[in-house]
Design a protein around this motif. Structure first.
Motif, PDB file in Angstrom:
ATOM      1  N   SER A  66      48.539  39.902  44.267  1.00  0.00           N
ATOM      2  CA  SER A  66      49.697  40.792  44.286  1.00  0.00           C
ATOM      3  C   SER A  66      50.294  40.978  42.902  1.00  0.00           C
ATOM      4  O   SER A  66      50.886  42.018  42.624  1.00  0.00           O
ATOM      5  CB  SER A  66      50.762  40.266  45.247  1.00  0.00           C
ATOM      6  N   GLY A  67      50.152  40.000  42.035  1.00  0.00           N
ATOM      7  CA  GLY A  67      50.658  40.141  40.678  1.00  0.00           C
ATOM      8  C   GLY A  67      49.964  41.257  39.935  1.00  0.00           C
ATOM      9  O   GLY A  67      50.548  41.918  39.079  1.00  0.00           O
ATOM     10  N   PHE A  68      48.723  41.509  40.278  1.00  0.00           N
ATOM     11  CA  PHE A  68      47.964  42.568  39.627  1.00  0.00           C
ATOM     12  C   PHE A  68      48.255  43.919  40.260  1.00  0.00           C
ATOM     13  O   PHE A  68      48.427  44.921  39.586  1.00  0.00           O
ATOM     14  CB  PHE A  68      46.466  42.260  39.712  1.00  0.00           C
ATOM     15  N   ILE A  69      48.362  43.947  41.577  1.00  0.00           N
ATOM     16  CA  ILE A  69      48.513  45.210  42.289  1.00  0.00           C
ATOM     17  C   ILE A  69      49.963  45.696  42.283  1.00  0.00           C
ATOM     18  O   ILE A  69      50.235  46.869  42.085  1.00  0.00           O
ATOM     19  CB  ILE A  69      48.015  45.064  43.751  1.00  0.00           C
ATOM     20  N   ASP A  70      50.911  44.800  42.506  1.00  0.00           N
ATOM     21  CA  ASP A  70      52.302  45.192  42.689  1.00  0.00           C
ATOM     22  C   ASP A  70      53.119  45.104  41.408  1.00  0.00           C
ATOM     23  O   ASP A  70      54.261  44.662  41.433  1.00  0.00           O
ATOM     24  CB  ASP A  70      52.956  44.316  43.762  1.00  0.00           C
ATOM     25  N   ARG A  71      52.572  45.539  40.307  1.00  0.00           N
ATOM     26  CA  ARG A  71      53.324  45.503  39.057  1.00  0.00           C
ATOM     27  C   ARG A  71      54.446  46.535  39.136  1.00  0.00           C
ATOM     28  O   ARG A  71      54.215  47.709  39.368  1.00  0.00           O
ATOM     29  CB  ARG A  71      52.417  45.833  37.882  1.00  0.00           C
ATOM     30  N   ARG A  72      55.670  46.067  38.959  1.00  0.00           N
ATOM     31  CA  ARG A  72      56.798  46.984  38.994  1.00  0.00           C
ATOM     32  C   ARG A  72      56.876  47.747  37.691  1.00  0.00           C
ATOM     33  O   ARG A  72      56.498  47.248  36.623  1.00  0.00           O
ATOM     34  CB  ARG A  72      58.091  46.218  39.214  1.00  0.00           C
ATOM     35  N   LYS A  73      57.391  48.958  37.773  1.00  0.00           N
ATOM     36  CA  LYS A  73      57.515  49.808  36.602  1.00  0.00           C
ATOM     37  C   LYS A  73      58.432  49.146  35.581  1.00  0.00           C
ATOM     38  O   LYS A  73      59.494  48.636  35.920  1.00  0.00           O
ATOM     39  CB  LYS A  73      58.082  51.159  37.010  1.00  0.00           C
ATOM     40  N   GLY A  74      57.999  49.153  34.337  1.00  0.00           N
ATOM     41  CA  GLY A  74      58.813  48.608  33.272  1.00  0.00           C
ATOM     42  C   GLY A  74      58.546  47.160  32.946  1.00  0.00           C
ATOM     43  O   GLY A  74      59.190  46.600  32.072  1.00  0.00           O
ATOM     44  N   LEU A  75      57.611  46.527  33.619  1.00  0.00           N
ATOM     45  CA  LEU A  75      57.331  45.116  33.331  1.00  0.00           C
ATOM     46  C   LEU A  75      56.296  44.955  32.232  1.00  0.00           C
ATOM     47  O   LEU A  75      55.779  43.880  32.042  1.00  0.00           O
ATOM     48  CB  LEU A  75      56.870  44.394  34.597  1.00  0.00           C
ATOM     49  N   GLY A  76      55.978  45.988  31.544  1.00  0.00           N
ATOM     50  CA  GLY A  76      55.055  45.878  30.430  1.00  0.00           C
ATOM     51  C   GLY A  76      53.662  46.322  30.787  1.00  0.00           C
ATOM     52  O   GLY A  76      53.333  46.609  31.929  1.00  0.00           O
ATOM     53  N   ARG A  77      52.859  46.378  29.771  1.00  0.00           N
ATOM     54  CA  ARG A  77      51.496  46.841  29.975  1.00  0.00           C
ATOM     55  C   ARG A  77      50.632  45.714  30.519  1.00  0.00           C
ATOM     56  O   ARG A  77      50.980  44.546  30.389  1.00  0.00           O
ATOM     57  CB  ARG A  77      50.930  47.387  28.680  1.00  0.00           C
ATOM     58  N   PRO A  78      49.487  46.078  31.105  1.00  0.00           N
ATOM     59  CA  PRO A  78      48.608  45.046  31.661  1.00  0.00           C
ATOM     60  C   PRO A  78      48.081  44.109  30.582  1.00  0.00           C
ATOM     61  O   PRO A  78      47.890  44.515  29.430  1.00  0.00           O
ATOM     62  CB  PRO A  78      47.458  45.839  32.285  1.00  0.00           C
ATOM     63  N   THR A  79      47.825  42.891  30.957  1.00  0.00           N
ATOM     64  CA  THR A  79      47.222  41.938  30.029  1.00  0.00           C
ATOM     65  C   THR A  79      45.756  42.299  29.831  1.00  0.00           C
ATOM     66  O   THR A  79      45.205  43.145  30.551  1.00  0.00           O
ATOM     67  CB  THR A  79      47.320  40.508  30.578  1.00  0.00           C
ATOM     68  N   LYS A  80      45.129  41.652  28.896  1.00  0.00           N
ATOM     69  CA  LYS A  80      43.714  41.914  28.638  1.00  0.00           C
ATOM     70  C   LYS A  80      42.876  41.630  29.882  1.00  0.00           C
ATOM     71  O   LYS A  80      41.981  42.392  30.246  1.00  0.00           O
ATOM     72  CB  LYS A  80      43.252  41.029  27.476  1.00  0.00           C
ATOM     73  N   ARG A  81      43.186  40.521  30.548  1.00  0.00           N
ATOM     74  CA  ARG A  81      42.449  40.156  31.758  1.00  0.00           C
ATOM     75  C   ARG A  81      42.642  41.211  32.849  1.00  0.00           C
ATOM     76  O   ARG A  81      41.701  41.606  33.529  1.00  0.00           O
ATOM     77  CB  ARG A  81      42.928  38.800  32.241  1.00  0.00           C
ATOM     78  N   GLU A  82      43.890  41.653  33.046  1.00  0.00           N
ATOM     79  CA  GLU A  82      44.159  42.662  34.062  1.00  0.00           C
ATOM     80  C   GLU A  82      43.479  43.980  33.721  1.00  0.00           C
ATOM     81  O   GLU A  82      43.014  44.696  34.607  1.00  0.00           O
ATOM     82  CB  GLU A  82      45.669  42.860  34.216  1.00  0.00           C
TER      83      GLU A  82
END
Length: 149
Positions: free
Chosen positions: A101-117
């Protein structure tokens, strides 16, 4: 070998917490309990062999049975001789849910995805494209035609 040891020292020695200060704070904040009793305990509470220690590290509550006592920090390979992890599988499954869920449910404004994501997202897109999905959307609207407006 001692009959009793402070719970904050034992939690630190068993590598459940990185520092003794963090273990002490967890006890003070009510994240550590002993046995079936969910009431918070003091860091100075004495721990005995055979007791069950519950540690809340949201979203999971870990449970450990004390097999032996020590005040000194141990190597990671020696830890199983001193504690038994009896955490229910349902609690461990929560970790997998949070990872997904941390990968799918990223809320808007929490930053860009990490390299792994980013790699996981690329892998997902490649697998989806192989199965027939088309991610190249064409949003080219014809603004010259005003008949719909």
């Amino acid at each position: 070998m001692k009959d009793e040891v402070r719970i904050d020292k034992w939690l630190w020695a068993m590598r459940i917490f990185k520092t003794r200060t963090i273990a002490t704070e967890a006890c003070r904040k009510g994240r550590v309990s002993v046995g079936d009793n969910d009431s918070p305990i003091k860091p100075s509470r004495m721990l005995r062999v055979g007791e069950v220690v519950n540690v809340r590290k949201p979203p999971v509550t870990y449970s450990f049975r004390v097999k032996a006592l020590t005040e000194n920090r141990l190597g990671a390979k020696l830890v199983p001789d001193y504690l038994e992890n009896i955490t229910p599988q349902s609690q461990l499954d929560l970790l997998d849910v949070v990872k997904i869920s941390g990968f799918i449910d990223r809320r808007k404004g929490l930053g860009r995805p990490t390299k792994r994501e980013g790699r996981e997202l690329s892998r997902f897109r490649e697998e989806a494209a192989d199965s027939g999905w088309d991610f190249d959307f064409d949003f080219d609207f014809d603004d010259d035609d005003d008949s719909d407006v």
